[in-house]
Design an enzyme around this catalytic site. Structure first.
Site, PDB file in Angstrom:
ATOM      1  N   GLY A   1      24.167 -57.760 -89.067  1.00  0.00           N
ATOM      2  CA  GLY A   1      23.165 -58.546 -88.349  1.00  0.00           C
ATOM      3  C   GLY A   1      22.125 -57.749 -87.587  1.00  0.00           C
TER       4      GLY A   1
ATOM      5  N   MET B   1      24.633 -62.651 -98.277  1.00  0.00           N
ATOM      6  CA  MET B   1      25.111 -62.149 -99.566  1.00  0.00           C
ATOM      7  C   MET B   1      25.344 -63.259-100.594  1.00  0.00           C
ATOM      8  SD  MET B   1      24.903 -59.043 -98.882  1.00  0.00           S
ATOM      9  CE  MET B   1      25.718 -58.170-100.203  1.00  0.00           C
ATOM     10  N   ARG B   2      24.523 -64.288-100.553  1.00  0.00           N
ATOM     11  CA  ARG B   2      24.619 -65.370-101.546  1.00  0.00           C
ATOM     12  C   ARG B   2      23.234 -65.620-102.117  1.00  0.00           C
ATOM     13  NH1 ARG B   2      30.219 -67.347-101.603  1.00  0.00           N
ATOM     14  NH2 ARG B   2      30.989 -66.684 -99.579  1.00  0.00           N
TER      15      ARG B   2
ATOM     16  N   ILE C   1      20.409 -68.032-103.048  1.00  0.00           N
ATOM     17  CA  ILE C   1      20.003 -69.346-102.531  1.00  0.00           C
ATOM     18  C   ILE C   1      19.752 -70.291-103.698  1.00  0.00           C
ATOM     19  CG2 ILE C   1      18.164 -70.549-101.238  1.00  0.00           C
ATOM     20  CD1 ILE C   1      20.068 -68.859 -99.510  1.00  0.00           C
TER      21      ILE C   1
ATOM     22  N   ASN D   1      13.090 -63.221 -97.179  1.00  0.00           N
ATOM     23  CA  ASN D   1      14.229 -62.302 -97.299  1.00  0.00           C
ATOM     24  C   ASN D   1      13.741 -60.884 -97.077  1.00  0.00           C
ATOM     25  OD1 ASN D   1      16.910 -61.416 -97.929  1.00  0.00           O
ATOM     26  ND2 ASN D   1      16.212 -60.872 -99.980  1.00  0.00           N
TER      27      ASN D   1
ATOM     28  N   HIS E   1      14.699 -56.945 -98.221  1.00  0.00           N
ATOM     29  CA  HIS E   1      15.482 -56.228 -99.225  1.00  0.00           C
ATOM     30  C   HIS E   1      15.214 -54.727 -99.095  1.00  0.00           C
ATOM     31  CE1 HIS E   1      17.733 -55.610-102.881  1.00  0.00           C
ATOM     32  NE2 HIS E   1      16.768 -54.804-103.299  1.00  0.00           N
TER      33      HIS E   1
ATOM     34  N   SER F   1      11.232 -54.243 -98.541  1.00  0.00           N
ATOM     35  CA  SER F   1      10.262 -55.307 -98.842  1.00  0.00           C
ATOM     36  C   SER F   1      10.686 -56.601 -98.153  1.00  0.00           C
ATOM     37  CB  SER F   1      10.220 -55.610-100.347  1.00  0.00           C
ATOM     38  OG  SER F   1      10.083 -54.439-101.119  1.00  0.00           O
TER      39      SER F   1
ATOM     40  N   ASP G   1      15.846 -61.536-105.400  1.00  0.00           N
ATOM     41  CA  ASP G   1      14.861 -60.598-104.834  1.00  0.00           C
ATOM     42  C   ASP G   1      13.564 -60.591-105.650  1.00  0.00           C
ATOM     43  OD1 ASP G   1      16.827 -59.829-102.928  1.00  0.00           O
ATOM     44  OD2 ASP G   1      17.692 -58.433-104.369  1.00  0.00           O
TER      45      ASP G   1
HETATM   46  C1  GRF Z   1      19.734 -54.847 -94.972  1.00  0.00           C
HETATM   47  O1  GRF Z   1      19.644 -53.584 -95.556  1.00  0.00           O
HETATM   48  C2  GRF Z   1      18.871 -55.832 -95.700  1.00  0.00           C
HETATM   49  O2  GRF Z   1      17.710 -55.253 -96.230  1.00  0.00           O
HETATM   50  C3  GRF Z   1      19.765 -56.295 -96.800  1.00  0.00           C
HETATM   51  O3  GRF Z   1      21.048 -56.357 -96.236  1.00  0.00           O
HETATM   52  C4  GRF Z   1      21.111 -55.458 -95.139  1.00  0.00           C
HETATM   53  C5  GRF Z   1      21.530 -56.261 -93.948  1.00  0.00           C
HETATM   54  O4  GRF Z   1      21.720 -55.450 -92.825  1.00  0.00           O
HETATM   55  N1  GRF Z   1      19.323 -57.541 -97.357  1.00  0.00           N
HETATM   56  P1  GRF Z   1      21.873 -56.126 -91.401  1.00  0.00           P
HETATM   57  O5  GRF Z   1      23.053 -57.080 -91.499  1.00  0.00           O
HETATM   58  O6  GRF Z   1      20.592 -56.817 -91.095  1.00  0.00           O
HETATM   59  O7  GRF Z   1      22.154 -54.999 -90.458  1.00  0.00           O
END
Ligand code: GRF
Length: 220
Positions: free
Chosen positions: A15, A95-96, A98, A112, A114, A141, A150
């Site tokens: 987070g 981690m899903r 959408i 999002n 990435h 991005s 993505d």
């Molecule tokens: C980040 O690297 C983000 O780009 C990717 O997942 C990671 C999440 O990290 N989608 P955090 O939970 O925000 O520290």
């Protein structure tokens, strides 16, 4: 009068991006407020952060580890976000994939972050993919979310040079620093109505001229 855009964050892990958004909003840099968090992992550190800040949060009860949530759980997310009057949904390490139910509930209003320079290296372990490919410049991005992985129109990117001594972890740490900068910037642009999507391109336009103007109701 304009009211602050209300942001709901979806996260599965530590987070840090969620925190970056929350802190930027607290400093009144976003024209937006983070109003709630949804997580799919009961032990996620992001939930602890939200609890410390007394932020409303929902933890989905799911045992499924599938990339897509069942429709009922997407409906649960939509109901919760609507209860909190959310205008903009920010995925921050969610981690899903959408699905249709959430996508259709928030058209043009899901972002999002990435950790790669898209369209290179979508999906999991992007920093490792980049290193294995041997790129000299990696990065991150922020993009609109569409039905793919993505793959939506790109709003902002930041480049990070790969150093000779880098490991996927050291590279990921430097990319993360940039994530914490560009994600709040992108949210601010959305909140100000500065983003206009034309095909795959996202143009930065004067405030209120984008696809989604500032929300005019009560005072900020
Ligand atoms: C980040 O690297 C983000 O780009 C990717 O997942 C990671 C999440 O990290 N989608 P955090 O939970 O925000 O520290």
């Amino acid at each position: 009068m304009e009211r602050a855009v209300r942001v709901g964050v979806l996260a599965s892990g530590r987070g840090s991006n969620f925190e970056a958004l929350w802190r930027a909003a607290q400093r009144q840099e976003l024209q937006a407020r983070v109003v709630c968090l949804v997580s799919d992992r009961p032990d996620a550190a992001c939930l602890k952060r939200a609890a410390e800040w007394d932020l409303p949060r929902l933890c989905l009860e799911t045992r499924s580890s599938k990339a897509r949530l069942p429709r009922e759980q997407e409906e649960e997310i939509v109901t919760y976000l609507r209860q909190h009057d959310v205008d903009l949904v920010c995925l921050a390490g969610f981690m899903r994939i959408i699905g249709k139910t959430v996508l259709e509930a928030f058209p043009g209003a899901i972002l999002n972050i990435h950790p790669s320079l898209l369209p290179s290296f979508p999906g999991l372990a992007a920093q490792q993919q980049a290193m294995e490919h041997g790129v000299k410049v990696a990065g991150c991005s922020v993009h609109f979310v569409d039905a793919g992985v993505d793959s939506g129109p790109i709003i902002a990117q930041a480049a990070v040079e790969v150093q000779e001594e880098d490991t996927p972890e050291t590279l990921a740490a430097r990319i993360l620093e940039r994530e914490h900068v560009i994600y709040p910037q992108a949210v601010r642009l959305w909140a100000m109505g500065c983003l206009q999507i034309q095909g795959r391109r996202v143009h930065i336009v004067p405030p209120g001229c984008g696809n989604r103007g500032p929300i005019r109701e009560e005072s900020f």
